[in-house]
Design a protein around this motif. Sequence first.
Motif, short mmCIF file in Angstrom:
data_model
loop_
_atom_site.label_atom_id
_atom_site.label_comp_id
_atom_site.label_asym_id
_atom_site.label_seq_id
_atom_site.Cartn_x
_atom_site.Cartn_y
_atom_site.Cartn_z
N LEU A 28 0.83 -1.21 0.00
CA LEU A 28 0.00 0.00 0.00
C LEU A 28 0.87 1.26 0.00
O LEU A 28 0.54 2.25 -0.66
N ALA A 29 1.99 1.22 0.70
CA ALA A 29 2.92 2.37 0.69
C ALA A 29 3.42 2.62 -0.73
O ALA A 29 3.53 3.77 -1.16
N TRP A 30 3.73 1.57 -1.47
CA TRP A 30 4.21 1.72 -2.84
C TRP A 30 3.11 2.32 -3.72
O TRP A 30 3.36 3.25 -4.49
N ILE A 31 1.90 1.79 -3.60
CA ILE A 31 0.77 2.31 -4.39
C ILE A 31 0.53 3.78 -4.03
O ILE A 31 0.34 4.62 -4.91
N SER A 32 0.57 4.09 -2.75
CA SER A 32 0.34 5.47 -2.29
C SER A 32 1.38 6.42 -2.85
O SER A 32 1.06 7.55 -3.24
N ARG A 89 3.04 6.03 -5.65
CA ARG A 89 2.76 6.17 -7.09
C ARG A 89 1.57 7.09 -7.35
O ARG A 89 1.55 7.81 -8.34
N GLU A 90 0.59 7.06 -6.48
CA GLU A 90 -0.61 7.90 -6.61
C GLU A 90 -0.37 9.31 -6.05
O GLU A 90 -1.20 10.19 -6.26
N ASP A 91 0.71 9.48 -5.31
CA ASP A 91 0.99 10.73 -4.60
C ASP A 91 -0.20 11.13 -3.72
O ASP A 91 -0.64 12.27 -3.68
N HIS A 92 -0.71 10.11 -3.03
CA HIS A 92 -1.86 10.31 -2.13
C HIS A 92 -1.72 9.30 -1.00
O HIS A 92 -1.86 8.10 -1.22
N HIS A 93 -1.43 9.78 0.20
CA HIS A 93 -0.99 8.91 1.29
C HIS A 93 -2.04 8.83 2.40
O HIS A 93 -2.42 9.87 2.94
N PRO A 94 -2.47 7.61 2.73
CA PRO A 94 -3.47 7.46 3.80
C PRO A 94 -2.81 7.52 5.18
O PRO A 94 -1.60 7.35 5.33
N ASP A 95 -3.64 7.73 6.18
CA ASP A 95 -3.21 7.53 7.56
C ASP A 95 -3.37 6.04 7.83
O ASP A 95 -4.41 5.45 7.50
N LEU A 111 -12.97 15.23 1.59
CA LEU A 111 -12.87 14.09 0.68
C LEU A 111 -12.96 14.52 -0.77
O LEU A 111 -13.73 15.42 -1.12
N SER A 112 -12.17 13.85 -1.61
CA SER A 112 -12.17 14.11 -3.05
C SER A 112 -12.25 12.78 -3.80
O SER A 112 -12.18 11.70 -3.19
N GLN A 113 -12.34 12.87 -5.11
CA GLN A 113 -12.39 11.66 -5.94
C GLN A 113 -11.15 10.80 -5.71
O GLN A 113 -11.22 9.58 -5.73
N LYS A 114 -10.02 11.44 -5.48
CA LYS A 114 -8.78 10.69 -5.28
C LYS A 114 -8.88 9.76 -4.07
O LYS A 114 -8.35 8.64 -4.10
N ASP A 115 -9.57 10.17 -3.02
CA ASP A 115 -9.75 9.31 -1.84
C ASP A 115 -10.53 8.05 -2.20
O ASP A 115 -10.15 6.95 -1.81
N PHE A 116 -11.58 8.22 -2.97
CA PHE A 116 -12.41 7.07 -3.35
C PHE A 116 -11.67 6.17 -4.34
O PHE A 116 -11.77 4.94 -4.24
N ASN A 117 -10.91 6.74 -5.24
CA ASN A 117 -10.10 5.94 -6.17
C ASN A 117 -9.06 5.12 -5.41
O ASN A 117 -8.86 3.93 -5.69
N CYS A 118 -8.39 5.75 -4.46
CA CYS A 118 -7.35 5.05 -3.70
C CYS A 118 -7.96 3.98 -2.80
O CYS A 118 -7.36 2.92 -2.61
N ALA A 119 -9.14 4.23 -2.26
CA ALA A 119 -9.82 3.22 -1.45
C ALA A 119 -10.12 1.98 -2.30
O ALA A 119 -9.93 0.85 -1.85
N ALA A 120 -10.55 2.18 -3.53
CA ALA A 120 -10.81 1.05 -4.42
C ALA A 120 -9.53 0.29 -4.72
O ALA A 120 -9.52 -0.95 -4.78
N LYS A 121 -8.42 1.00 -4.89
CA LYS A 121 -7.13 0.34 -5.13
C LYS A 121 -6.68 -0.43 -3.90
O LYS A 121 -6.09 -1.51 -4.01
N CYS A 122 -6.97 0.09 -2.74
CA CYS A 122 -6.64 -0.58 -1.49
C CYS A 122 -7.41 -1.90 -1.41
O CYS A 122 -6.84 -2.93 -1.05
N ASP A 123 -8.69 -1.88 -1.74
CA ASP A 123 -9.48 -3.11 -1.76
C ASP A 123 -8.96 -4.11 -2.77
O ASP A 123 -8.92 -5.32 -2.51
N ALA A 124 -8.55 -3.62 -3.94
CA ALA A 124 -8.00 -4.52 -4.96
C ALA A 124 -6.72 -5.17 -4.46
O ALA A 124 -6.51 -6.37 -4.69
N LEU A 125 -5.89 -4.41 -3.78
CA LEU A 125 -4.65 -4.97 -3.22
C LEU A 125 -4.99 -6.05 -2.20
O LEU A 125 -4.40 -7.14 -2.21
#
Length: 97
Positions: A48-52, A54-60, A80-94
């Motif tokens: 997830l750190a690697w994906i974050s 690459r996305e330049d969007h880092h979760p807590d 919240l922005s679209q980027k948060d929802f996109n990254c959440a979907a990528k987190c689920d995929a991971l």
Amino acid sequence: MSKTIPYSPKQAAELLKKLKGWNIEDGKLAKAYSFADYCQTMAFVNALAWISHREDHHPDLAVGYNRCNVAYSTHSIGGLSQKDFNCAAKCDALFSL
């Protein structure tokens, strides 16, 4: 150039319906993931750190032996922005790998 504004609570609630197991807590998009052991937890966190990065969007992240709590928000707009929802979907995929 227009300034990006955070989603309204209504907009965020509509987008939340597309994500499984995520909630909005204290203005952040949040989900808890469970794992069998520390090794699996850390493999998820490192990927997830690697994906974050690459996305330049880092979760807590709150990491324990067999769990990781993930929370997204777009700090630069204070919500919240679209980027948060996109990254959440990528987190689920991971997690589903």
